[in-house]
Scaffold this active site. Structure first.
Site, PDB file in Angstrom:
ATOM      1  N   LYS A 411       0.873  -1.175   0.000  1.00  0.00           N
ATOM      2  CA  LYS A 411       0.000   0.000   0.000  1.00  0.00           C
ATOM      3  C   LYS A 411       0.905   1.218   0.000  1.00  0.00           C
ATOM      4  CE  LYS A 411      -2.344   2.792   3.489  1.00  0.00           C
ATOM      5  NZ  LYS A 411      -2.937   2.850   4.851  1.00  0.00           N
ATOM      6  N   TRP A 511      -9.294  -0.581   1.194  1.00  0.00           N
ATOM      7  CA  TRP A 511     -10.422  -0.142   2.015  1.00  0.00           C
ATOM      8  C   TRP A 511     -10.049   0.967   2.997  1.00  0.00           C
ATOM      9  CZ3 TRP A 511      -9.311  -5.408   1.275  1.00  0.00           C
ATOM     10  CH2 TRP A 511     -10.151  -6.066   0.380  1.00  0.00           C
ATOM     11  N   HIS A 512      -9.073   1.769   2.630  1.00  0.00           N
ATOM     12  CA  HIS A 512      -8.642   2.868   3.497  1.00  0.00           C
ATOM     13  C   HIS A 512      -9.025   4.213   2.882  1.00  0.00           C
ATOM     14  CE1 HIS A 512      -5.295   0.137   5.382  1.00  0.00           C
ATOM     15  NE2 HIS A 512      -6.532  -0.264   5.666  1.00  0.00           N
ATOM     16  N   TYR A 513     -10.195   4.276   2.274  1.00  0.00           N
ATOM     17  CA  TYR A 513     -10.596   5.534   1.631  1.00  0.00           C
ATOM     18  C   TYR A 513     -10.922   6.595   2.675  1.00  0.00           C
ATOM     19  CZ  TYR A 513     -14.711   2.462   1.935  1.00  0.00           C
ATOM     20  OH  TYR A 513     -15.644   1.553   2.353  1.00  0.00           O
TER      21      TYR A 513
END
Length: 576
Positions: A411, A511-513
């Protein structure tokens, strides 16, 4: 595209990344008397604080505020305690694929063609994620303008109830040693701190494998001062005109229960009372718009009465891009969640997971895709016979209790690339349109490439050699990923030889928006909505970049942090 294939896309995404592994909740899960179905809510009620969203931030926020005020929490999802098996590791693929109205996750596809999901359950993303727990860096805390002492105390408040040191088994240890071998130094051991080098982070799974979530933080709540309603979908926030400030003032919410019956909750007539949006990076900007706060032209186009023209609502949306390599293993692997992390100075974070509970039906679907990829249009396979056999064995092993292999992923920090959110309909049940613009900024792409190079070095390291087939080069893993439908984006032949193109073509979400209600643009530094009274947004939608390698610790900390600040000011006001 048939729905069966779409379901496969979701299952594959989950299986590859393992980010939604859910071990069962403890049999001693809290029995909260104040958590009820919205169908039991009065048609009209009054509270000091109304929190929209009982997620990762909303739960600690409500638990804290209840120590000095009457608090209402409206959560559109259900309870994670009702059916522990639903989020057991053996059923998590089915849980993620479940699209029923009461499922814990709501899938959506961004305009970038990347498959994603939103949590809809008490506890939010902490009910669905891989359980990794790590604090933000000291610099992040300073840049956010948070009091470092209160931030540290707020992290510790969460950690006393939720976090554990994971047991490091073979796969995680091999990746850790591989990171050290290739120069991701120094080694910090087990720590919650965000430090350059390699470390083992915390986990929200206890030694028996039970997941602890943000919903557990309601154990800190005052049981007679908090009401939590499940399956309570907020339609909009209501406003009145404040003649003193000459601005709109939030005074209540309209929500519906699972039968569609409307309920109204209002702020009681006391000073300092507020409505707080904690509906997440997707839900908070969406609900502001549905309530009349957003770009006027966009709201008018949807027939929404404009309360405040706020053109920056929904802007600055970002999602940390993730890219992975699946690594079939000749040796048995344990089921492990994210534990090891390499924090590189080039701007990428390296993480890993192994093993996976996988049902026979999904194994058949993956087997079919593998056969298609392996022999497209009758062409000669790109893989050696031995590599082909090992991949086939791996796919077939999905029908066994655990997947024989794992993933190593990267990431990137930030990111710098941002997009926007817009309404598609005026229903709060529907997903809005979201564009993240992955790799729009060249610096993001550079960090991805450096991260992939580090992953390749780790796979080729001596420390990791036990878990890779000697006859299977990394290039075979790259080509497999290119051919598998990890997203809906176009694929290019050059992705097999260009890591830049590989990053673009195989990008997935971690899924770290975040973004959409950013500090200084939509809310001030106290998280009050600019231009409106009695309304705040406190959640990840206020962030400019994702904190640390995983944001859940900081989102929970922020709920406690702001709850303490709000209560302290309330007490000071009452003493005057």
């Amino acid at each position: 595209m048939g729905w069966g294939l779409k379901q496969f896309f979701w299952a594959f995404l989950v299986a590859v990344v393992l980010f939604f592994n859910g071990l069962s909740y403890s049999e001693k899960a809290p029995a909260y008397t104040f958590v009820k179905e919205a169908t039991s809510a009065p048609l009209v009620s009054f509270y000091d604080y109304i929190i929209i969203g009982g997620g990762t931030c909303g739960c600690p926020l409500a638990a804290t505020l209840s120590q000095g005020a009457r608090v209402l929490v409206l959560e559109r999802g259900g309870s994670p305690y009702k059916n522990p098996d639903q989020i057991n590791i053996n059923n998590f693929v089915n849980t993620l694929s479940d699209t029923s109205p009461t499922s814990f996750s709501q899938p959506f596809i961004s305009r970038d063609g990347v498959l994603n999901t939103r949590a809809r359950v008490l506890g939010g993303g902490s009910v669905l994620n891989a359980g990794f727990y790590t604090r933000a860096s000291s610099k992040y805390i300073r840049d956010a303008g948070w009091n470092q002492t209160l931030a540290r105390e707020s992290y510790q408040w969460v950690e006393k109830l939720m976090t554990f040191e994971p047991a490091m088994l073979q796969w995680q240890s091999a990746v850790r040693n591989g990171l050290l071998e290739v120069g991701v130094l120094p080694y910090h051991g087990f720590t919650f701190d965000h430090l350059y080098g390699t470390k083992v982070g915390g986990t929200i799974f206890d030694k028996e494998g039970h997941r602890h979530t943000a919903a557990d933080l309601f154990q800190y709540a005052h049981p007679r001062r908090v009401s939590v309603y499940l399956h309570a979908t907020v339609k909009k926030i209501t406003f009145k005109y404040n003649r003193e400030t000459k601005r709109p003032q939030a005074n209540g919410v309209i929500f519906k229960d699972e039968f569609g019956i409307k309920h109204r909750a209002y702020l009681s007539k006391k000073p300092m009372n507020e409505i707080i949006l904690s509906a997440g990076a997707i839900g908070s900007p969406q609900l502001l718009m549905l309530s009349g706060i957003g770009p006027a032209h966009h709201l008018e186009a949807h027939g929404i009465k404009v309360v405040l023209d706020a053109p920056l609502v929904g802007q600055g949306m970002a999602d940390n891009p993730m890219n992975v390599l699946v690594v079939p293993s000749p040796a048995p692997v344990e089921v492990s969640l994210i534990q090891t992390v390499g924090i590189t100075r080039s701007g990428s974070f390296i993480e890993t997971a192994s093993g996976l509970s996988f049902g026979h039906s999904w194994a058949e679907k993956l087997q079919g895709i593998f056969e298609l990829v392996s022999n497209q249009s009758g062409q000669t396979s790109k893989f050696s016979p031995e590599a082909m056999q090992s991949f086939a064995d791996t796919i077939r092993s999905f029908a066994n209790p655990t997947l024989k292999g794992g993933v190593i992923l990267e990431k990137i920090m930030g990111p710098l690339s941002t997009g926007h959110l817009e309404l598609i309909t005026t229903s709060p049940d529907d997903n809005p349109s979201v564009t993240f613009n992955y790799f729009k900024e060249p610096e993001d792409l550079r960090m991805c490439v450096e991260g992939m190079r580090t992953i390749i070095e780790v796979i080729n390291s001596k420390a990791f050699s036990k878990f890779r087939y000697p006859s299977m080069p990394v290039q075979a893993l790259i080509e497999l990923m290119i051919n598998l439908p990890v997203n809906l984006r176009p694929k290019h032949l050059s992705a097999a030889i260009s890591l830049e193109q590989y990053c673009i073509d195989t990008v997935m979400t971690i899924w770290h928006y975040h973004g959409g209600c950013q500090v200084g643009k939509v809310v001030d530094h106290d998280y009050k909505v600019i231009g409106v009274d009695a309304l705040r947004v406190i959640d990840g939608s206020t962030f400019y970049r994702s904190p640390g390698t995983n944001p859940q610790a900081t989102v929970m900390m922020l709920g406690r942090y702001m709850g303490k600040k709000i209560l302290n000011r309330r007490f000071l006001h009452l003493r005057k």
